[in-house]
Design an enzyme around this catalytic site. Structure first.
Site, PDB file in Angstrom:
ATOM      1  N   TYR B 112     -16.393  -2.546  89.921  1.00 51.87           N
ATOM      2  CA  TYR B 112     -16.319  -3.501  91.034  1.00 51.87           C
ATOM      3  C   TYR B 112     -15.386  -2.982  92.114  1.00 51.87           C
ATOM      4  O   TYR B 112     -14.368  -2.351  91.817  1.00 51.87           O
ATOM      5  CB  TYR B 112     -15.756  -4.841  90.543  1.00 51.87           C
ATOM      6  CG  TYR B 112     -16.735  -5.708  89.810  1.00 51.87           C
ATOM      7  CD1 TYR B 112     -17.615  -6.535  90.506  1.00 51.87           C
ATOM      8  CD2 TYR B 112     -16.767  -5.736  88.424  1.00 51.87           C
ATOM      9  CE1 TYR B 112     -18.499  -7.355  89.837  1.00 51.87           C
ATOM     10  CE2 TYR B 112     -17.649  -6.554  87.740  1.00 51.87           C
ATOM     11  CZ  TYR B 112     -18.512  -7.362  88.455  1.00 51.87           C
ATOM     12  OH  TYR B 112     -19.379  -8.176  87.785  1.00 51.87           O
ATOM     13  N   TYR B 151     -20.076  -2.878  81.820  1.00 49.13           N
ATOM     14  CA  TYR B 151     -18.698  -2.396  81.880  1.00 49.13           C
ATOM     15  C   TYR B 151     -17.862  -3.016  80.765  1.00 49.13           C
ATOM     16  O   TYR B 151     -18.162  -4.111  80.289  1.00 49.13           O
ATOM     17  CB  TYR B 151     -18.074  -2.677  83.258  1.00 49.13           C
ATOM     18  CG  TYR B 151     -18.034  -4.136  83.666  1.00 49.13           C
ATOM     19  CD1 TYR B 151     -16.983  -4.968  83.291  1.00 49.13           C
ATOM     20  CD2 TYR B 151     -19.053  -4.672  84.450  1.00 49.13           C
ATOM     21  CE1 TYR B 151     -16.948  -6.293  83.675  1.00 49.13           C
ATOM     22  CE2 TYR B 151     -19.022  -6.008  84.837  1.00 49.13           C
ATOM     23  CZ  TYR B 151     -17.968  -6.811  84.445  1.00 49.13           C
ATOM     24  OH  TYR B 151     -17.935  -8.131  84.828  1.00 49.13           O
ATOM     25  N   ARG B 161     -19.510  -6.077  78.959  1.00 46.07           N
ATOM     26  CA  ARG B 161     -20.410  -7.009  79.629  1.00 46.07           C
ATOM     27  C   ARG B 161     -21.784  -6.366  79.765  1.00 46.07           C
ATOM     28  O   ARG B 161     -21.891  -5.203  80.159  1.00 46.07           O
ATOM     29  CB  ARG B 161     -19.912  -7.347  81.055  1.00 46.07           C
ATOM     30  CG  ARG B 161     -18.637  -8.148  81.194  1.00 46.07           C
ATOM     31  CD  ARG B 161     -18.583  -9.480  80.482  1.00 46.07           C
ATOM     32  NE  ARG B 161     -19.796 -10.280  80.402  1.00 46.07           N
ATOM     33  CZ  ARG B 161     -20.291 -11.048  81.379  1.00 46.07           C
ATOM     34  NH1 ARG B 161     -19.701 -11.119  82.532  1.00 46.07           N
ATOM     35  NH2 ARG B 161     -21.387 -11.762  81.196  1.00 46.07           N
ATOM     36  N   HIS B 164     -25.123  -7.350  84.863  1.00 46.54           N
ATOM     37  CA  HIS B 164     -25.346  -8.704  85.378  1.00 46.54           C
ATOM     38  C   HIS B 164     -25.043  -8.792  86.856  1.00 46.54           C
ATOM     39  O   HIS B 164     -24.283  -7.988  87.400  1.00 46.54           O
ATOM     40  CB  HIS B 164     -24.489  -9.726  84.616  1.00 46.54           C
ATOM     41  CG  HIS B 164     -23.018  -9.486  84.787  1.00 46.54           C
ATOM     42  ND1 HIS B 164     -22.330  -8.559  84.046  1.00 46.54           N
ATOM     43  CD2 HIS B 164     -22.100 -10.016  85.637  1.00 46.54           C
ATOM     44  CE1 HIS B 164     -21.062  -8.532  84.418  1.00 46.54           C
ATOM     45  NE2 HIS B 164     -20.892  -9.400  85.394  1.00 46.54           N
ATOM     46  N   HIS B 166     -23.679 -11.795  89.515  1.00 45.47           N
ATOM     47  CA  HIS B 166     -23.138 -13.151  89.651  1.00 45.47           C
ATOM     48  C   HIS B 166     -23.847 -13.867  90.796  1.00 45.47           C
ATOM     49  O   HIS B 166     -24.076 -13.273  91.854  1.00 45.47           O
ATOM     50  CB  HIS B 166     -21.642 -13.103  89.970  1.00 45.47           C
ATOM     51  CG  HIS B 166     -20.801 -12.479  88.891  1.00 45.47           C
ATOM     52  ND1 HIS B 166     -20.147 -13.221  87.945  1.00 45.47           N
ATOM     53  CD2 HIS B 166     -20.507 -11.186  88.612  1.00 45.47           C
ATOM     54  CE1 HIS B 166     -19.470 -12.408  87.136  1.00 45.47           C
ATOM     55  NE2 HIS B 166     -19.673 -11.168  87.523  1.00 45.47           N
TER      56      HIS B 166
HETATM   57 FE   LIG Z   1     -19.030  -9.464  86.374  1.00 47.86          FE
END
Ligand SMILES: [Fe+2]
Lengths: 204, 246
Positions: B112, B151, B161, B164, B166
Protein backbone atom coordinates in the site's frame (compact mmCIF):
# COMPACT_ATOMS: atom_id res chain seq x y z
CA UNK A 1 -44.87 -24.33 -0.64
CA UNK A 2 -45.17 -20.59 -0.84
CA UNK A 3 -43.96 -18.04 -3.30
CA UNK A 4 -40.36 -17.00 -2.60
CA UNK A 5 -39.83 -13.53 -1.16
CA UNK A 6 -36.70 -13.13 -3.27
CA UNK A 7 -35.04 -10.54 -1.09
CA UNK A 8 -31.30 -10.16 -1.43
CA UNK A 9 -28.97 -10.06 1.56
CA UNK A 10 -27.06 -6.94 2.50
CA UNK A 11 -23.38 -7.33 1.59
CA UNK A 12 -21.44 -8.24 4.72
CA UNK A 13 -19.30 -5.47 6.15
CA UNK A 14 -15.54 -5.80 6.47
CA UNK A 15 -13.18 -3.62 8.44
CA UNK A 16 -11.97 -0.39 6.84
CA UNK A 17 -8.48 -1.55 7.83
CA UNK A 18 -5.39 0.50 8.63
CA UNK A 19 -5.16 2.10 5.19
CA UNK A 20 -8.69 3.53 4.95
CA UNK A 21 -7.10 6.94 4.28
CA UNK A 22 -5.85 5.84 0.87
CA UNK A 23 -9.40 5.44 -0.33
CA UNK A 24 -11.32 8.04 1.65
CA UNK A 25 -8.85 10.82 2.42
CA UNK A 26 -5.91 10.26 0.05
CA UNK A 27 -4.58 13.82 0.39
CA UNK A 28 -4.39 13.29 4.15
CA UNK A 29 -2.02 10.38 3.58
CA UNK A 30 0.00 12.31 0.99
CA UNK A 31 -1.45 10.75 -2.13
CA UNK A 32 -1.79 14.06 -3.89
CA UNK A 33 -2.72 14.92 -7.45
CA UNK A 34 -5.44 12.28 -7.75
CA UNK A 35 -8.34 14.21 -6.16
CA UNK A 36 -8.26 17.99 -5.84
CA UNK A 37 -9.32 17.70 -2.20
CA UNK A 38 -10.63 15.06 0.16
CA UNK A 39 -14.41 14.71 0.32
CA UNK A 40 -16.17 15.91 3.45
CA UNK A 41 -13.53 18.34 4.69
CA UNK A 42 -15.81 21.37 4.27
CA UNK A 43 -19.37 21.42 5.57
CA UNK A 44 -19.95 25.18 5.74
CA UNK A 45 -19.17 28.26 3.66
CA UNK A 46 -19.45 32.02 4.27
CA UNK A 47 -23.20 31.98 3.74
CA UNK A 48 -24.16 29.04 5.91
CA UNK A 49 -26.92 29.93 8.35
CA UNK A 50 -26.74 29.12 12.01
CA UNK A 51 -24.61 28.95 15.11
CA UNK A 52 -21.01 28.08 14.09
CA UNK A 53 -19.42 25.39 16.22
CA UNK A 54 -16.27 23.28 16.22
CA UNK A 55 -16.84 19.66 17.17
CA UNK A 56 -13.73 17.83 18.34
CA UNK A 57 -12.95 14.67 20.18
CA UNK A 58 -11.14 11.38 20.19
CA UNK A 59 -12.03 7.72 19.86
CA UNK A 60 -10.72 5.51 22.68
CA UNK A 61 -10.21 1.75 22.76
CA UNK A 62 -10.96 -0.57 25.67
CA UNK A 63 -7.63 0.25 27.36
CA UNK A 64 -8.31 3.99 27.15
CA UNK A 65 -5.79 4.57 24.37
CA UNK A 66 -6.77 6.95 21.56
CA UNK A 67 -7.42 5.24 18.23
CA UNK A 68 -5.11 6.96 15.76
CA UNK A 69 -6.25 5.23 12.60
CA UNK A 70 -10.01 5.73 12.80
CA UNK A 71 -12.21 7.62 10.38
CA UNK A 72 -15.26 9.49 11.58
CA UNK A 73 -18.18 10.69 9.49
CA UNK A 74 -21.00 12.91 10.71
CA UNK A 75 -24.42 13.62 9.23
CA UNK A 76 -26.69 16.28 10.59
CA UNK A 77 -29.56 18.65 9.96
CA UNK A 78 -29.02 22.32 9.18
CA UNK A 79 -29.83 25.12 11.60
CA UNK A 80 -33.55 24.70 10.85
CA UNK A 81 -33.57 20.94 11.38
CA UNK A 82 -33.60 19.98 7.68
CA UNK A 83 -31.29 17.58 5.83
CA UNK A 84 -29.57 18.45 2.57
CA UNK A 85 -30.85 15.30 0.84
CA UNK A 86 -33.43 14.35 -1.83
CA UNK A 87 -35.19 12.17 0.76
CA UNK A 88 -35.86 15.22 2.94
CA UNK A 89 -39.58 15.85 2.52
CA UNK A 90 -40.13 18.41 5.26
CA UNK A 91 -38.69 21.39 3.44
CA UNK A 92 -35.70 22.82 1.64
CA UNK A 93 -32.42 22.64 3.56
CA UNK A 94 -29.82 25.43 3.55
CA UNK A 95 -28.01 25.03 0.19
CA UNK A 96 -24.85 26.40 1.81
CA UNK A 97 -24.60 23.54 4.25
CA UNK A 98 -23.72 19.98 3.22
CA UNK A 99 -24.67 18.34 6.52
CA UNK A 100 -22.00 15.70 5.93
CA UNK A 101 -18.42 15.68 7.16
CA UNK A 102 -15.57 13.20 7.13
CA UNK A 103 -12.42 13.37 9.24
CA UNK A 104 -9.65 10.87 9.91
CA UNK A 105 -8.37 10.90 13.47
CA UNK A 106 -4.97 12.54 13.77
CA UNK A 107 -2.10 10.05 13.41
CA UNK A 108 -0.37 11.35 16.57
CA UNK A 109 -3.09 12.83 18.77
CA UNK A 110 -6.06 10.74 17.64
CA UNK A 111 -8.22 13.86 17.41
CA UNK A 112 -11.01 14.53 14.89
CA UNK A 113 -12.31 18.04 14.19
CA UNK A 114 -15.41 19.29 12.33
CA UNK A 115 -16.28 22.89 11.56
CA UNK A 116 -20.04 22.94 11.35
CA UNK A 117 -23.23 24.58 12.66
CA UNK A 118 -25.42 23.50 15.49
CA UNK A 119 -28.33 21.51 14.02
CA UNK A 120 -31.94 22.48 14.62
CA UNK A 121 -34.32 20.10 16.35
CA UNK A 122 -36.37 17.62 14.33
CA UNK A 123 -39.27 15.29 15.05
CA UNK A 124 -39.10 11.70 16.27
CA UNK A 125 -41.24 9.05 14.53
CA UNK A 126 -44.19 9.78 16.81
CA UNK A 127 -44.06 13.51 16.10
CA UNK A 128 -42.48 14.54 19.42
CA UNK A 129 -39.48 16.82 19.00
CA UNK A 130 -36.02 15.40 19.59
CA UNK A 131 -33.20 17.40 21.13
CA UNK A 132 -30.65 18.57 18.52
CA UNK A 133 -28.03 15.94 17.70
CA UNK A 134 -25.38 14.96 15.18
CA UNK A 135 -25.17 11.39 13.86
CA UNK A 136 -21.70 9.79 14.03
CA UNK A 137 -20.36 6.81 12.13
CA UNK A 138 -16.98 5.38 13.14
CA UNK A 139 -14.80 2.92 11.24
CA UNK A 140 -11.25 1.73 11.86
CA UNK A 141 -8.94 -1.24 11.78
CA UNK A 142 -10.42 -3.73 14.25
CA UNK A 143 -14.00 -2.50 13.76
CA UNK A 144 -15.80 -5.12 11.70
CA UNK A 145 -18.89 -3.04 10.99
CA UNK A 146 -19.23 0.75 11.23
CA UNK A 147 -20.48 1.98 14.60
CA UNK A 148 -23.39 4.42 14.80
CA UNK A 149 -23.82 6.85 17.63
CA UNK A 150 -25.13 10.38 18.25
CA UNK A 151 -23.83 13.50 19.89
CA UNK A 152 -26.33 15.65 21.79
CA UNK A 153 -25.44 19.05 23.27
CA UNK A 154 -24.69 19.96 26.89
CA UNK A 155 -26.35 23.38 26.41
CA UNK A 156 -29.72 21.69 25.73
CA UNK A 157 -30.45 20.42 29.22
CA UNK A 158 -34.24 20.74 28.99
CA UNK A 159 -34.53 19.32 25.49
CA UNK A 160 -32.22 16.43 26.41
CA UNK A 161 -34.29 15.65 29.49
CA UNK A 162 -37.39 15.30 27.32
CA UNK A 163 -35.72 13.63 24.33
CA UNK A 164 -37.58 10.48 23.19
CA UNK A 165 -34.33 8.61 22.49
CA UNK A 166 -32.28 9.68 25.51
CA UNK A 167 -35.14 8.99 27.90
CA UNK A 168 -35.56 5.48 26.48
CA UNK A 169 -32.01 4.41 27.33
CA UNK A 170 -32.40 1.71 29.96
CA UNK A 171 -29.28 2.50 31.96
CA UNK A 172 -29.67 6.25 32.43
CA UNK A 173 -26.12 6.56 33.76
CA UNK A 174 -24.99 5.93 30.17
CA UNK A 175 -26.75 9.03 28.78
CA UNK A 176 -23.71 11.28 29.42
CA UNK A 177 -21.74 9.19 26.89
CA UNK A 178 -23.92 10.82 24.21
CA UNK A 179 -23.57 14.44 25.34
CA UNK A 180 -20.99 16.72 23.73
CA UNK A 181 -19.67 19.27 26.20
CA UNK A 182 -20.03 22.78 24.90
CA UNK A 183 -17.55 25.46 25.96
CA UNK A 184 -17.94 28.64 23.92
CA UNK A 185 -18.13 27.54 20.31
CA UNK A 186 -16.30 24.28 20.86
CA UNK A 187 -18.14 21.07 21.57
CA UNK A 188 -16.02 18.17 22.80
CA UNK A 189 -17.26 14.65 22.20
CA UNK A 190 -15.14 11.62 23.02
CA UNK A 191 -16.22 8.18 21.87
CA UNK A 192 -15.35 5.12 23.96
CA UNK A 193 -15.47 1.87 22.01
CA UNK A 194 -15.39 -0.24 25.17
CA UNK A 195 -14.98 -0.08 28.94
CA UNK A 196 -16.75 1.54 31.87
CA UNK A 197 -17.70 4.61 29.88
CA UNK A 198 -18.55 2.72 26.69
CA UNK A 199 -20.52 5.00 24.38
CA UNK A 200 -24.09 4.00 23.56
CA UNK A 201 -24.07 2.69 19.98
CA UNK A 202 -27.22 2.23 17.91
CA UNK A 203 -28.68 -0.43 15.66
CA UNK A 204 -30.39 1.89 13.24
CA UNK B 1 -30.99 9.83 -11.26
CA UNK B 2 -34.48 8.90 -12.40
CA UNK B 3 -37.67 10.92 -12.18
CA UNK B 4 -38.90 8.59 -9.47
CA UNK B 5 -39.83 10.39 -6.30
CA UNK B 6 -37.18 9.93 -3.63
CA UNK B 7 -38.13 7.17 -1.24
CA UNK B 8 -38.67 7.97 2.41
CA UNK B 9 -39.26 4.59 4.06
CA UNK B 10 -37.05 3.26 6.83
CA UNK B 11 -34.54 0.52 6.05
CA UNK B 12 -34.93 -3.21 6.61
CA UNK B 13 -33.56 -4.30 9.93
CA UNK B 14 -29.96 -5.41 9.70
CA UNK B 15 -29.42 -9.19 9.79
CA UNK B 16 -26.87 -9.67 12.56
CA UNK B 17 -26.50 -13.38 11.74
CA UNK B 18 -25.12 -12.30 8.36
CA UNK B 19 -22.98 -9.35 9.42
CA UNK B 20 -19.76 -9.85 11.40
CA UNK B 21 -20.05 -9.31 15.15
CA UNK B 22 -17.85 -6.64 16.74
CA UNK B 23 -15.84 -9.07 18.89
CA UNK B 24 -13.90 -11.60 16.78
CA UNK B 25 -10.83 -12.57 18.82
CA UNK B 26 -9.02 -14.34 15.96
CA UNK B 27 -8.78 -10.84 14.48
CA UNK B 28 -6.84 -9.48 17.44
CA UNK B 29 -7.38 -5.75 16.95
CA UNK B 30 -11.12 -6.28 17.35
CA UNK B 31 -10.65 -7.36 20.96
CA UNK B 32 -10.18 -3.84 22.36
CA UNK B 33 -12.17 -2.06 19.68
CA UNK B 34 -15.47 -3.92 20.08
CA UNK B 35 -18.36 -2.53 22.11
CA UNK B 36 -19.41 -5.04 24.76
CA UNK B 37 -22.85 -3.67 25.48
CA UNK B 38 -25.92 -4.27 23.38
CA UNK B 39 -26.60 -1.87 20.53
CA UNK B 40 -29.67 0.24 21.19
CA UNK B 41 -32.28 -0.40 18.50
CA UNK B 42 -33.94 2.64 17.03
CA UNK B 43 -36.50 2.95 14.28
CA UNK B 44 -35.26 5.01 11.38
CA UNK B 45 -36.13 8.69 11.38
CA UNK B 46 -35.15 11.63 9.18
CA UNK B 47 -31.43 11.36 10.03
CA UNK B 48 -31.27 7.73 8.86
CA UNK B 49 -33.46 7.81 5.75
CA UNK B 50 -31.65 10.84 4.33
CA UNK B 51 -28.04 10.98 3.25
CA UNK B 52 -25.59 13.15 1.36
CA UNK B 53 -25.69 13.15 -2.43
CA UNK B 54 -22.60 13.30 -4.57
CA UNK B 55 -22.67 14.75 -8.05
CA UNK B 56 -20.76 13.83 -11.17
CA UNK B 57 -19.23 17.31 -10.99
CA UNK B 58 -17.25 16.20 -7.95
CA UNK B 59 -15.73 13.25 -9.81
CA UNK B 60 -12.75 13.60 -12.14
CA UNK B 61 -12.45 11.88 -15.49
CA UNK B 62 -9.68 9.51 -14.36
CA UNK B 63 -11.09 8.82 -10.91
CA UNK B 64 -12.24 5.34 -11.99
CA UNK B 65 -9.02 4.50 -13.80
CA UNK B 66 -6.35 3.39 -11.35
CA UNK B 67 -4.08 2.51 -14.25
CA UNK B 68 -3.73 6.20 -15.10
CA UNK B 69 -4.89 8.34 -12.18
CA UNK B 70 -1.56 8.39 -10.35
CA UNK B 71 0.87 7.90 -13.21
CA UNK B 72 2.84 11.06 -13.92
CA UNK B 73 3.91 10.51 -17.50
CA UNK B 74 1.46 7.96 -18.85
CA UNK B 75 3.57 4.99 -17.74
CA UNK B 76 1.46 2.08 -16.56
CA UNK B 77 1.63 0.33 -13.20
CA UNK B 78 2.97 -3.22 -13.06
CA UNK B 79 0.44 -6.02 -12.69
CA UNK B 80 -2.50 -7.86 -14.19
CA UNK B 81 -4.82 -5.37 -15.84
CA UNK B 82 -8.35 -5.91 -14.61
CA UNK B 83 -11.80 -4.37 -14.96
CA UNK B 84 -14.06 -4.52 -11.93
CA UNK B 85 -17.70 -3.92 -12.66
CA UNK B 86 -21.10 -4.67 -11.21
CA UNK B 87 -24.20 -3.09 -9.77
CA UNK B 88 -25.25 -1.60 -6.49
CA UNK B 89 -28.65 -3.01 -5.57
CA UNK B 90 -30.74 -2.90 -2.44
CA UNK B 91 -32.22 -5.90 -0.66
CA UNK B 92 -35.36 -5.61 -2.77
CA UNK B 93 -33.20 -6.16 -5.85
CA UNK B 94 -33.71 -2.59 -7.02
CA UNK B 95 -30.75 -0.73 -8.50
CA UNK B 96 -29.29 2.10 -6.45
CA UNK B 97 -28.46 4.92 -8.87
CA UNK B 98 -26.24 7.81 -7.84
CA UNK B 99 -24.36 5.74 -5.23
CA UNK B 100 -20.84 6.95 -4.51
CA UNK B 101 -18.30 4.11 -4.52
CA UNK B 102 -14.78 4.71 -3.28
CA UNK B 103 -12.19 1.94 -3.51
CA UNK B 104 -8.61 1.43 -2.41
CA UNK B 105 -6.09 -1.36 -2.70
CA UNK B 106 -2.49 -2.51 -2.57
CA UNK B 107 -0.40 -2.64 -5.74
CA UNK B 108 0.35 -5.84 -7.64
CA UNK B 109 3.05 -6.73 -5.10
CA UNK B 110 0.73 -6.33 -2.12
CA UNK B 111 2.16 -2.98 -1.02
CA UNK B 112 0.00 0.00 0.00
CA UNK B 113 1.04 3.59 -0.57
CA UNK B 114 0.74 4.66 3.08
CA UNK B 115 3.03 6.14 5.74
CA UNK B 116 2.26 3.39 8.21
CA UNK B 117 2.97 0.55 5.76
CA UNK B 118 6.31 -1.26 5.99
CA UNK B 119 5.96 -4.42 3.89
CA UNK B 120 9.12 -5.25 1.97
CA UNK B 121 7.37 -5.34 -1.42
CA UNK B 122 8.18 -2.17 -3.37
CA UNK B 123 5.95 0.79 -4.12
CA UNK B 124 5.02 1.18 -7.75
CA UNK B 125 5.79 4.73 -8.89
CA UNK B 126 2.81 4.60 -11.24
CA UNK B 127 0.21 3.33 -8.80
CA UNK B 128 -1.61 5.34 -6.13
CA UNK B 129 -4.26 2.79 -5.20
CA UNK B 130 -7.42 4.89 -4.86
CA UNK B 131 -10.40 5.47 -7.11
CA UNK B 132 -14.07 6.40 -7.05
CA UNK B 133 -17.15 6.47 -9.22
CA UNK B 134 -20.91 7.06 -9.09
CA UNK B 135 -23.41 4.41 -10.19
CA UNK B 136 -25.51 5.14 -13.27
CA UNK B 137 -29.31 5.01 -13.51
CA UNK B 138 -29.19 1.19 -13.47
CA UNK B 139 -26.95 1.09 -10.42
CA UNK B 140 -24.02 -0.01 -12.61
CA UNK B 141 -20.38 0.95 -12.12
CA UNK B 142 -16.98 -0.04 -13.46
CA UNK B 143 -13.36 0.81 -12.95
CA UNK B 144 -9.97 -0.26 -14.23
CA UNK B 145 -6.99 -1.22 -12.10
CA UNK B 146 -4.33 -3.86 -11.54
CA UNK B 147 -5.07 -6.95 -9.51
CA UNK B 148 -3.76 -6.33 -5.98
CA UNK B 149 -1.32 -8.80 -4.47
CA UNK B 150 -1.88 -10.65 -1.19
CA UNK B 151 0.16 -9.36 1.73
CA UNK B 152 1.26 -10.44 5.22
CA UNK B 153 -0.07 -8.59 8.24
CA UNK B 154 0.73 -8.59 11.93
CA UNK B 155 -1.95 -10.70 13.60
CA UNK B 156 -0.73 -14.25 13.89
CA UNK B 157 2.95 -14.71 13.00
CA UNK B 158 2.04 -15.96 9.52
CA UNK B 159 -1.26 -14.39 8.53
CA UNK B 160 -1.78 -13.25 4.94
CA UNK B 161 -4.60 -11.20 3.53
CA UNK B 162 -6.14 -12.65 0.38
CA UNK B 163 -5.98 -10.29 -2.59
CA UNK B 164 -8.74 -7.74 -2.05
CA UNK B 165 -10.11 -4.34 -2.92
CA UNK B 166 -11.69 -2.19 -0.21
CA UNK B 167 -15.03 -0.56 -1.05
CA UNK B 168 -16.88 2.27 0.66
CA UNK B 169 -20.50 2.78 -0.40
CA UNK B 170 -23.04 5.56 0.08
CA UNK B 171 -26.62 4.68 -0.84
CA UNK B 172 -29.52 7.07 -0.43
CA UNK B 173 -29.73 7.02 3.37
CA UNK B 174 -27.00 7.40 5.96
CA UNK B 175 -28.17 4.14 7.59
CA UNK B 176 -27.12 2.32 4.37
CA UNK B 177 -23.50 3.40 4.82
CA UNK B 178 -21.24 0.39 4.23
CA UNK B 179 -17.58 -0.48 4.00
CA UNK B 180 -16.61 -3.92 2.72
CA UNK B 181 -13.96 -5.78 0.74
CA UNK B 182 -14.04 -7.63 -2.57
CA UNK B 183 -12.13 -10.88 -2.92
CA UNK B 184 -11.16 -12.76 -6.08
CA UNK B 185 -12.53 -16.11 -7.22
CA UNK B 186 -10.16 -18.99 -6.60
CA UNK B 187 -7.90 -17.33 -4.04
CA UNK B 188 -6.96 -20.04 -1.48
CA UNK B 189 -6.14 -17.39 1.14
CA UNK B 190 -9.78 -16.31 1.47
CA UNK B 191 -10.74 -19.20 3.74
CA UNK B 192 -7.67 -18.79 5.96
CA UNK B 193 -8.14 -15.10 6.72
CA UNK B 194 -9.24 -14.05 10.25
CA UNK B 195 -10.81 -10.87 8.87
CA UNK B 196 -12.88 -12.85 6.37
CA UNK B 197 -13.73 -15.34 9.12
CA UNK B 198 -15.23 -12.53 11.20
CA UNK B 199 -18.22 -13.07 8.91
CA UNK B 200 -20.27 -15.80 10.60
CA UNK B 201 -21.89 -17.34 7.51
CA UNK B 202 -20.07 -18.97 4.59
CA UNK B 203 -22.71 -17.89 2.11
CA UNK B 204 -22.20 -14.34 3.33
CA UNK B 205 -18.47 -14.69 2.63
CA UNK B 206 -19.26 -15.93 -0.87
CA UNK B 207 -21.22 -12.75 -1.42
CA UNK B 208 -17.87 -10.91 -1.29
CA UNK B 209 -16.04 -13.16 -3.77
CA UNK B 210 -16.07 -11.71 -7.27
CA UNK B 211 -16.20 -14.25 -10.11
CA UNK B 212 -14.06 -14.03 -13.21
CA UNK B 213 -16.31 -12.59 -15.92
CA UNK B 214 -15.03 -13.72 -19.31
CA UNK B 215 -17.99 -12.09 -21.08
CA UNK B 216 -16.73 -8.66 -20.05
CA UNK B 217 -13.05 -9.41 -20.46
CA UNK B 218 -11.41 -7.32 -23.19
CA UNK B 219 -9.43 -9.71 -25.41
CA UNK B 220 -5.68 -9.12 -25.33
CA UNK B 221 -6.18 -6.28 -22.84
CA UNK B 222 -7.89 -6.75 -19.46
CA UNK B 223 -9.56 -9.52 -17.48
CA UNK B 224 -12.92 -8.69 -15.86
CA UNK B 225 -14.36 -9.50 -12.45
CA UNK B 226 -17.98 -8.86 -11.53
CA UNK B 227 -18.85 -7.57 -8.08
CA UNK B 228 -22.39 -6.66 -7.08
CA UNK B 229 -22.96 -4.84 -3.80
CA UNK B 230 -26.22 -5.02 -1.88
CA UNK B 231 -27.33 -2.24 0.47
CA UNK B 232 -30.18 -2.38 2.96
CA UNK B 233 -33.64 -2.31 1.41
CA UNK B 234 -36.22 0.33 2.14
CA UNK B 235 -39.62 -0.40 3.59
CA UNK B 236 -42.57 0.83 1.61
CA UNK B 237 -44.29 3.78 3.22
CA UNK B 238 -47.75 2.51 2.24
CA UNK B 239 -50.10 2.48 5.21
CA UNK B 240 -47.35 3.68 7.54
CA UNK B 241 -47.86 6.25 10.24
CA UNK B 242 -46.80 9.51 8.69
CA UNK B 243 -44.28 11.76 10.32
CA UNK B 244 -45.66 15.15 11.12
CA UNK B 245 -45.35 17.39 8.11
CA UNK B 246 -45.29 14.56 5.57
FE1 LIG C 1 -6.33 -4.15 2.72
Amino acid sequence: MTQPLNYLKESPSQTAGPYVHIGLTPNFTEITGVYAEDLGIRMVNDQTEGDRITVRGRVFDGMGAPVKDALVEIWQADAKGLFNSPSETRGQADPNFTGWGRCPTHMETGEFVFETVKPGALPFNDGRMMAPYISFWVVARGINIGLNTRMYFSDETDANAADPVLTRIEHQDRVPTLIGKRDGNTVTFDIHLQGDSETVFFDL
Amino acid sequence: MSNRKPETGGFFQRDWTWQPPAFTPAYKTSILRSPKKALMSLNNGPSEITGPVFGHSEIGELDNDLLLNFSSNGELPVGERIIVHGRVLDERGRPVPGALLEFWQANAGGRYRHKKESYIAPLDPNFGGCGRTITDENGAYSFRTVKPGPYPWPNGVNDWRPAHIHFSVFGHGFAQRLITQMYFEGDPLIWKCPIVQAIPDEDAVRQLVAPLDMANTIPMDSIAYKFDIVLRGRRSTLFENRLEGN
